[in-house]
Design a protein around this motif. Structure first.
Motif, mmCIF file in Angstrom:
data_model
loop_
_atom_site.group_PDB
_atom_site.id
_atom_site.type_symbol
_atom_site.label_atom_id
_atom_site.label_comp_id
_atom_site.label_asym_id
_atom_site.label_seq_id
_atom_site.Cartn_x
_atom_site.Cartn_y
_atom_site.Cartn_z
ATOM 1 N N LEU A 1 -8.684 -7.692 -8.508
ATOM 2 C CA LEU A 1 -8.670 -8.780 -9.454
ATOM 3 C C LEU A 1 -7.410 -8.203 -10.475
ATOM 4 C CD1 LEU A 1 -9.790 -11.199 -10.576
ATOM 5 C CD2 LEU A 1 -11.218 -9.852 -11.997
ATOM 6 N N GLU A 2 -7.298 -6.911 -10.714
ATOM 7 C CA GLU A 2 -6.498 -6.800 -11.660
ATOM 8 C C GLU A 2 -4.943 -6.536 -11.309
ATOM 9 O OE1 GLU A 2 -7.975 -3.829 -14.552
ATOM 10 O OE2 GLU A 2 -5.962 -2.993 -15.126
ATOM 11 N N LEU A 3 -5.076 -5.845 -9.903
ATOM 12 C CA LEU A 3 -3.905 -5.329 -9.618
ATOM 13 C C LEU A 3 -3.116 -6.335 -8.417
ATOM 14 C CD1 LEU A 3 -4.020 -1.681 -9.466
ATOM 15 C CD2 LEU A 3 -3.157 -3.002 -11.172
ATOM 16 N N GLY A 4 -3.980 -7.229 -7.897
ATOM 17 C CA GLY A 4 -3.711 -7.772 -6.316
ATOM 18 C C GLY A 4 -2.682 -8.926 -6.901
ATOM 19 N N THR A 5 -1.979 -9.267 -5.831
ATOM 20 C CA THR A 5 -1.067 -10.554 -5.761
ATOM 21 C C THR A 5 -2.135 -11.558 -5.506
ATOM 22 O OG1 THR A 5 -0.750 -10.398 -3.552
ATOM 23 C CG2 THR A 5 0.962 -9.400 -4.933
ATOM 24 N N GLU A 6 -1.698 -12.845 -6.050
ATOM 25 C CA GLU A 6 -2.442 -14.108 -5.506
ATOM 26 C C GLU A 6 -2.870 -14.058 -4.294
ATOM 27 O OE1 GLU A 6 -3.501 -15.728 -8.215
ATOM 28 O OE2 GLU A 6 -4.925 -16.726 -6.856
ATOM 29 N N ALA B 1 9.398 5.091 4.989
ATOM 30 C CA ALA B 1 10.379 5.291 5.784
ATOM 31 C C ALA B 1 10.560 3.710 6.375
ATOM 32 C CB ALA B 1 9.857 6.256 7.119
ATOM 33 N N ALA B 2 11.935 3.227 6.283
ATOM 34 C CA ALA B 2 12.352 2.131 6.469
ATOM 35 C C ALA B 2 11.670 1.051 6.116
ATOM 36 C CB ALA B 2 12.227 1.834 8.147
ATOM 37 N N HIS B 3 10.867 0.241 6.701
ATOM 38 C CA HIS B 3 10.009 -0.881 5.928
ATOM 39 C C HIS B 3 8.545 -0.604 5.943
ATOM 40 C CE1 HIS B 3 13.419 -3.305 5.844
ATOM 41 N NE2 HIS B 3 13.884 -3.122 7.300
ATOM 42 N N HIS B 4 8.162 0.610 6.089
ATOM 43 C CA HIS B 4 6.674 0.776 6.006
ATOM 44 C C HIS B 4 6.446 2.268 5.293
ATOM 45 C CE1 HIS B 4 7.687 2.135 10.045
ATOM 46 N NE2 HIS B 4 6.991 3.204 9.645
ATOM 47 N N TYR B 5 5.385 2.394 5.037
ATOM 48 C CA TYR B 5 4.736 3.527 4.527
ATOM 49 C C TYR B 5 3.703 4.296 5.618
ATOM 50 C CZ TYR B 5 6.502 2.288 0.092
ATOM 51 O OH TYR B 5 7.595 1.786 -0.900
ATOM 52 N N GLY C 1 5.076 9.143 -8.409
ATOM 53 C CA GLY C 1 3.723 9.025 -9.066
ATOM 54 C C GLY C 1 2.425 8.871 -8.024
ATOM 55 N N VAL C 2 1.850 7.801 -8.395
ATOM 56 C CA VAL C 2 0.459 7.310 -7.738
ATOM 57 C C VAL C 2 0.601 6.030 -7.304
ATOM 58 C CG1 VAL C 2 -1.950 7.080 -7.486
ATOM 59 C CG2 VAL C 2 -0.820 9.152 -8.646
ATOM 60 N N THR C 3 0.512 5.607 -6.282
ATOM 61 C CA THR C 3 0.499 4.270 -5.592
ATOM 62 C C THR C 3 -0.911 3.890 -4.874
ATOM 63 O OG1 THR C 3 2.977 4.440 -5.255
ATOM 64 C CG2 THR C 3 1.664 2.679 -4.464
ATOM 65 N N LEU C 4 -1.242 2.859 -5.266
ATOM 66 C CA LEU C 4 -2.535 2.344 -4.593
ATOM 67 C C LEU C 4 -2.398 1.341 -3.427
ATOM 68 C CD1 LEU C 4 -4.826 1.459 -7.780
ATOM 69 C CD2 LEU C 4 -4.611 3.625 -6.515
ATOM 70 N N PHE C 5 -3.013 1.545 -2.202
ATOM 71 C CA PHE C 5 -2.773 0.757 -1.094
ATOM 72 C C PHE C 5 -4.218 0.026 -0.755
ATOM 73 C CE2 PHE C 5 1.788 1.308 0.559
ATOM 74 C CZ PHE C 5 1.815 2.573 -0.236
ATOM 75 N N THR D 1 2.557 -1.724 4.918
ATOM 76 C CA THR D 1 3.593 -2.307 4.469
ATOM 77 C C THR D 1 3.530 -2.337 2.850
ATOM 78 O OG1 THR D 1 2.982 -4.374 4.604
ATOM 79 C CG2 THR D 1 4.021 -3.307 6.499
ATOM 80 N N ARG D 2 4.779 -2.964 2.162
ATOM 81 C CA ARG D 2 4.818 -2.907 0.861
ATOM 82 C C ARG D 2 3.558 -4.279 0.449
ATOM 83 N NH1 ARG D 2 7.582 -2.793 -4.027
ATOM 84 N NH2 ARG D 2 8.929 -0.952 -3.775
ATOM 85 N N SER D 3 3.425 -5.071 1.442
ATOM 86 C CA SER D 3 2.132 -6.216 1.054
ATOM 87 C C SER D 3 0.959 -5.574 0.883
ATOM 88 C CB SER D 3 2.331 -7.128 2.019
ATOM 89 O OG SER D 3 1.956 -6.731 3.409
ATOM 90 N N ASP D 4 0.649 -4.370 1.368
ATOM 91 C CA ASP D 4 -0.682 -3.649 1.408
ATOM 92 C C ASP D 4 -0.810 -2.685 0.021
ATOM 93 O OD1 ASP D 4 -0.116 -2.693 4.744
ATOM 94 O OD2 ASP D 4 -1.504 -4.201 4.002
ATOM 95 N N MET D 5 0.334 -2.770 -0.747
ATOM 96 C CA MET D 5 0.301 -1.930 -2.046
ATOM 97 C C MET D 5 -0.372 -3.014 -3.205
ATOM 98 S SD MET D 5 3.730 -0.487 -3.403
ATOM 99 C CE MET D 5 4.840 0.363 -2.072
#
Lengths: 395, 417, 371
Positions: free
Chosen positions: C99-104, C144-148, C175-179, C212-216
């Motif tokens: 709810l707080e961090l997600g995209t629509e 790496a390239a287009h993914h993590y 830093g720290v990233t959430l997926f 991928t970035r969309s999972d961030m």
């Protein structure tokens, strides 16, 4: 549910803080030392000032000089006074008795006493305990036999706090001497004028070496009938309310006071080195300060919740006893930790910046030992919590 | 006053240590003195039986008992050293129900010659396991409230009723059962003790109870018209209460054993803290708060242990043990609980992992991969809960200790009209 | 200052209490503790239908728009009932994060299903050597390239074994990233750990899991501050559960003291027992005030690091005292597995270590004091 303060309450707090900034403790002569409940020292001068501000009768009906403000405002006031360590003990002691007068007194009696108490000019003392009536208060033996024109009082009181510098005693006495009379139909409260012939007040030296408690000897004292508080023989019915005032309100400032001392100890720890290490980095000292902070706040929150219940007129059962046990136990542990933080340096002389703190801690450490006995021992209080609050069977 | 150890004591202690080094399985994690592990795990029970036989071979069972019953008439200090070393190493085999303030003492003090000749030799030979049949659902702290009936009919007592919290009962051969032989007398005046050969007597049913630690180590025991020969009466009929008092005073051993045993756990925690590093690479043993807590708990244990030595001394010199025995019982309970708390705090999140019973079942390399100390601290936390309750609650013990100091007793309630 | 519950909170509490009284007797709690899953999906669905799973979600995602404070009142009842299941994981760790961090898009994909009780979430924070210490995370998301690619081991992940999605806190260059990770992704392995009782703890291994970035969630390197908020919410939620349990412990202990007779009198007549009860009452009242104040502050989004740590640290010691006294009063009775007391003893001791132990929170208090 709401744990914050309104803008009005914050403004009230600032008003008090401004007043206290202009009236620091050093400005006032005191007649007795500081207690460990956060009431400060006993100063008639300071209490008169509080009276002038109208802050003693803050919650009283207007017709007795009050402002009819809610209890919360009184609680805010108490906390600010405690934090500032101003000498308001004289007033603090009067508060509970004044509330009993409001609760039980006839119109005449209220008119006679409340204005003076509200102005901080009449100081009351609680004349309850006797040599054989401490925890077992109802065993009291001071008699007040009704005559044509007075009550004739004979007996003895002990642990009468500061009677030697007070004006009127709140005297618990036996007005029904029939041995078959049940205790709830035998005891009254009289307003005892200390200046009456036959009243002898003898201060008791405390283990701190100062005078606080007194013995009061009553030898054929003729107390005017108009000074009977409430109905004859019915004081015990109101006893719970009186004790509630004593146990709860007297302890209310204690957590905030202990927070002030914690604050001072933190400062001390940040500036003091021992064996090359800053005390604030010494794990033993850190732990003690942290444990104190946590426990004091836990106690403080409960006291606020009880104050809220009183405000909402929710009937109390065990809460006053709980307040007493929480605050006094917390105090025992806190001042013990405080002494341990100071270590052997607790006994050093007064010359440096922290001299006063050390001296006071020694005082409070000894003083707090008595707190758990005052207003009923913590053992009795726990019994009350169990039987009245949790409905466990009495013996 | 002399706290030195004599050369003979030193030598015997060394002998016991070497015996244990030799006879205990390698890397033996140690059982607790309450027999719960032994009751719950068959493999530990096997080790216990084996150790018992080895102790018998060393002539260490019935150390202080008269030779005429097969005993060895050795001084009490040897028995004390044997108990201490076995407890510290967590070695089973010295059945407390027989040898440490148990049936052996009761038989010697109250038994008939026939009973002593029958049972003591087999105990000395390590042939049987013991238990004790005291508690009932309504006779815990109020032990005099025992209800299990024993009616004398001809040559037999007929037993009917129920016992509970009977540890070791399902593995035991013999136990003294505390029964009511006369329901018309005042509570504690109608009690007798009867020796029951559990495995050989029909009519006895056991229902195992599971403890909150997960161990199935005590039982409800039901007696249904159980016939026991009248020769098995211990002491006088209806004279059991003084035997109860004697038995309870022997429970001095329990508090001392708890305190000796918990030293092993403190030592374990110290080792763990020295070997385990925090995120920054520094061993936990350098963490000042942890040091503080371990030191605190070690001090408590050491002080309590010394009170235990005092108790031993009183026992050795025939002094009055009542007050000190109660104190040691209390100290044993609270100290073990404190160690468990500190242990769980040091373990943090790891504290909740581990198999039932702690470090006995390190069998699953996958599931137990993250378990530390075999889950000993978790087991300790859950099992020490009963240490302030079993064998006398702390509250009752405090009353007794206060009474021994001379505090007046509470007046009995006035009889109801 | 108002220590009372609102009418809605009272109603929520009553409904929850009645629900658990009927649906979840303690015998069932003990049965479920033995089962690998640990809870009944049918009960979960019922709770979702009652609106509880989506309680704090906005209406547009199928929620009831209730406050975090309301949620903690519900969780008190869950603690009292020893309710098993992935509630804290799904709602506090999972839903509030999305709810707080997600995209629509992320919110639409996850939240409505979650509110309906169709999916379960959790969060993976702690690691074997770094319990709640983000600066020392080793689980890394390598770019790496287009993914993590995420590799490493997370530990003490509650309910991972039944989760559909796991929010994983990873170390990234800055830093720290959430997926948000689909639990069925190749490379994700969950192993159930043999823990204390009802609560399910797992080891979760990430072996080259491709994201991928969309999972961030919340963007690159934005995770550390958020983790602090999660810890606050989760610590308070945990305190609320334990609080509900402790209230029940006092109730049954007092009842036992009234019922149990020894030496001819109910044991509640004896002063030692009366004092135990009084001490439990004081500890309970103070826990309640401290927990609810912290919950209110979290709910109002006020700075609350000090108050949360005060509450959690206090709860740790007070809960230990209350459960120990509960056992003391019950005597041998409550030492049995059959009795309910140990459920709360275990609940309390696990909670003390969760989302920051007393030592952890003590350090926060120290810093706030200025030490």
């Amino acid at each position: 549910m709401e744990f914050g303060f309104t803008p009005e309450q914050e403004a009230w707090r600032r008003e008090i803080q401004d007043f206290l900034k202009d009236n620091p403790p050093e400005k006032f002569p005191t007649q007795s030392g500081e207690d460990s409940w956060g009431h400060g020292a006993f100063s008639k001068e300071f209490v008169r000032l509080l009276g002038q501000k109208g802050w003693i009768p803050l919650t009283w009906p207007k017709k007795y000089g009050g402002s009819e403000r809610p209890n919360t405002d009184l609680m805010i006031l108490f906390e600010e006074l405690a934090w500032a360590r101003v000498p308001w003990a004289a007033g603090a002691i009067c508060w509970s008795m004044a509330n009993t007068i409001l609760d039980m007194g006839s119109e005449e009696l209220k008119q006679e006493f409340l204005p003076g108490v509200g102005r901080g000019e009449t100081i009351l003392w609680l004349a309850m305990s006797e040599p054989d009536a401490g925890s077992d208060l109802l065993a009291l033996r001071t008699t007040a036999i009704e005559q044509d024109d007075c009550f004739l009082v004979n007996g003895q009181k002990v642990w009468s706090s500061l009677a030697h510098i007070s004006d009127y005693g709140f005297l618990f006495c036996r007005t029904n001497v029939d041995p078959k009379a049940p205790s709830w139909n035998a005891i009254s409260i009289l307003m005892l004028d200390k200046k009456l012939p036959g009243v002898t007040v003898q201060p008791m030296v405390s283990m701190l070496g100062d005078y606080f408690h007194t013995e009061v000897f009553l030898d054929n004292v003729r107390v005017p009938k108009r000074h009977l508080l409430g109905k004859k023989n019915e004081a015990v019915i109101h006893l719970n309310k009186t004790l509630e005032f004593d146990r709860f309100w007297a302890r209310f400032p204690k957590p905030r006071f202990c927070q002030r001392i914690t604050h001072d100890l933190v400062q001390y720890a940040k500036e003091t080195r021992r064996d090359g290490t800053l005390l604030s980095q010494d794990p033993g000292v850190r732990t003690k300060l942290v444990e104190s902070a946590i426990e004091i706040e836990a106690c403080r929150q409960v006291l606020w919740s009880i104050g809220w219940k009183i405000d909402k007129k929710i009937p109390l059962t065990y809460e006053a006893s709980a307040a007493k046990v929480l605050a006094d136990d917390m105090g025992l542990r806190f001042f013990d930790r405080g002494m341990q933080i100071l270590g052997p340096y607790a006994y050093m002389g007064e010359a440096d910046k922290w001299g006063a703190l050390r001296k006071n801690l020694r005082r409070w450490f000894l003083w707090t030992a008595g707190d758990s006995l005052a207003g009923g021992t913590s053992e009795i209080a726990r019994n009350t919590m169990a039987t009245t609050g949790l409905k466990l069977p009495r013996k | 006053m002399d706290f030195r150890i004599t050369p003979e004591e030193e030598a015997f202690r060394k002998e016991v240590k070497e015996f244990l080094d030799k006879e205990l399985p390698k890397d033996w994690p140690g059982v607790d003195p309450d027999l719960y592990h032994e009751d719950a795990f068959d493999n530990i029970h096997e080790v216990s039986l084996a150790m018992q036989k080895k102790l018998a071979a060393k002539e260490w069972l019935g150390l202080t008992w008269p030779k005429k019953y097969g005993g060895h008439e050795q001084p009490l200090w040897k028995q004390i050293i044997l108990e201490e070393e076995m407890t510290y190493r967590g070695s089973p085999g010295l059945d407390p129900y027989q040898f440490v303030g148990g049936m052996g003492d009761l038989l010697l003090d109250f038994g008939t010659e026939a009973q002593r000749m029958k049972y003591l030799p087999m105990m000395v030979r390590g042939e049987i396991k013991g238990a004790t049949g005291m508690s009932e659902p309504n006779a815990g702290s109020d032990l005099a409230n025992i209800q299990l009936k024993a009616e004398l009919q001809g040559d037999y007592f007929i037993l009917n009723g129920q016992k509970t919290w009977q540890s070791a009962a399902h593995k035991a051969d013999l136990e003294p059962v505390y029964v009511r032989t006369d329901p018309n007398l005042l509570k504690h005046r109608g009690i007798s003790i009867i020796l029951v050969e559990l495995k050989k007597t029909p009519g006895i049913t056991m229902r195992p109870l599971e403890m909150m630690s997960g161990l199935k180590a005590f039982n409800e025991v039901f007696y249904d018209n159980v016939k026991v020969p009248k020769e098995n009466l211990l002491g006088e009929i209806n004279g059991g209460w003084k035997i109860v008092m004697a038995a309870l005073s022997h429970e001095r051993a329990y508090g001392v054993m708890l305190l000796i045993n918990i030293r092993r756990d403190i030592d374990l925690l110290v080792e763990y803290c020295k070997e385990t590093k925090d995120v920054d690479g520094v061993p936990l043993s350098k963490n000042k708060m942890i040091r503080n807590r371990l030191a605190d708990v070690a001090i408590q244990q050491e002080i309590a242990r010394n009170v235990g030595y005092k108790l031993n001394h009183l026992a050795l010199t025939g002094g009055n043990v009542v007050s000190t025995a109660n104190t040691v019982k209390i100290l044993g309970g609270v100290t073990t609980q404190r160690v468990a708390q500190v242990g769980m705090q040091i373990m943090g999140m790891y504290g909740q992992l581990g198999p039932v019973g702690g470090n006995w079942r390190q069998t699953d390399p996958v599931k137990d991969k993250w378990t530390r100390l075999g889950g000993r601290m978790k087991h300790l936390y859950l099992s020490t809960v009963c240490n302030t309750i079993a064998a006398g609650t702390t509250e009752v013990a405090r009353n007794a200790a206060a009474g021994a100091l001379g505090c007046p007793r509470e007046p009995k309630p006035a009889p109801k009209k | 200052m108002d220590f009372g519950l609102s009418e809605q909170q009272e109603m929520l509490r009553k409904t929850a209490r009645d629900f658990f009284k009927t649906e979840l007797p303690k015998t069932l709690v003990k049965e479920l503790a033995k089962e690998p899953k640990g809870y009944r999906p049918e009960m979960w669905k019922k709770m979702a239908d009652l609106g509880w799973v989506g309680l704090v979600l906005p209406e547009q995602y199928g929620g009831s728009d209730a406050s975090f404070l309301d949620l903690t009142i519900l969780m008190e009842e869950m603690g009292r009932a020893c309710a098993p299941g992935p509630f804290l994981s799904t709602v506090v760790l999972g839903a509030l994060t999305v709810l707080e961090l997600g995209t629509e898009e992320q919110k639409k994909a996850i939240l409505p299903k979650l509110a309906k009780g169709e999916i379960v979430l959790t969060m993976a924070i702690a690691e074997p050597h770094a319990i709640y210490k983000p600066d020392f995370f080793e689980v890394e998301a390598k770019h790496a390239a287009h993914h993590y690619t995420v590799s490493g081991t997370k530990l003490f992940v509650t309910d991972a074994h039944v989760a559909d999605y796991i929010v994983v806190a990873t170390k990234t260059k800055g830093g720290v990233t959430l997926f948000l990770v689909d639990a069925k992704s190749p490379g994700v392995t969950c192993t159930l750990l043999p823990a204390m009782f009802g609560e399910r703890q797992c080891e979760v291994k990430f072996d080259g899991v491709k994201l991928t970035r969309s999972d961030m969630l919340g963007g690159l390197n934005r995770g550390k501050d958020y983790l602090e908020r999660v810890m606050h919410r989760a610590a308070v939620a945990k305190c609320s559960e334990v609080l509900g349990g402790l209230e029940y412990v006092l109730e049954i202990s007092v009842q036992y003291a009234k019922d149990r007779v020894a030496f001819g009198k109910p044991i509640g007549t004896y002063q030692a027992i009366q004092h135990h009860c009084a001490n439990m009452l004081n500890d309970l009242d103070s826990c309640r005030c401290m927990t609810r104040r912290a919950a209110w502050m979290v709910s109002e989004d006020l700075p609350c690091a000090l108050e949360v740590s005060l509450a959690k640290a206090w709860m740790g010691q007070a809960s230990r005292r209350i459960t120990a006294l509960g056992h003391e009063i019950h005597g041998a009775m409550a030492f049995q597995h059959d009795h309910d007391m140990h459920l709360f003893t275990k609940q309390a001791v696990v909670a003390e270590a969760s989302f920051g132990s007393s030592a952890y929170h003590g350090e926060v208090v120290a810093k706030e004091l200025g030490l």
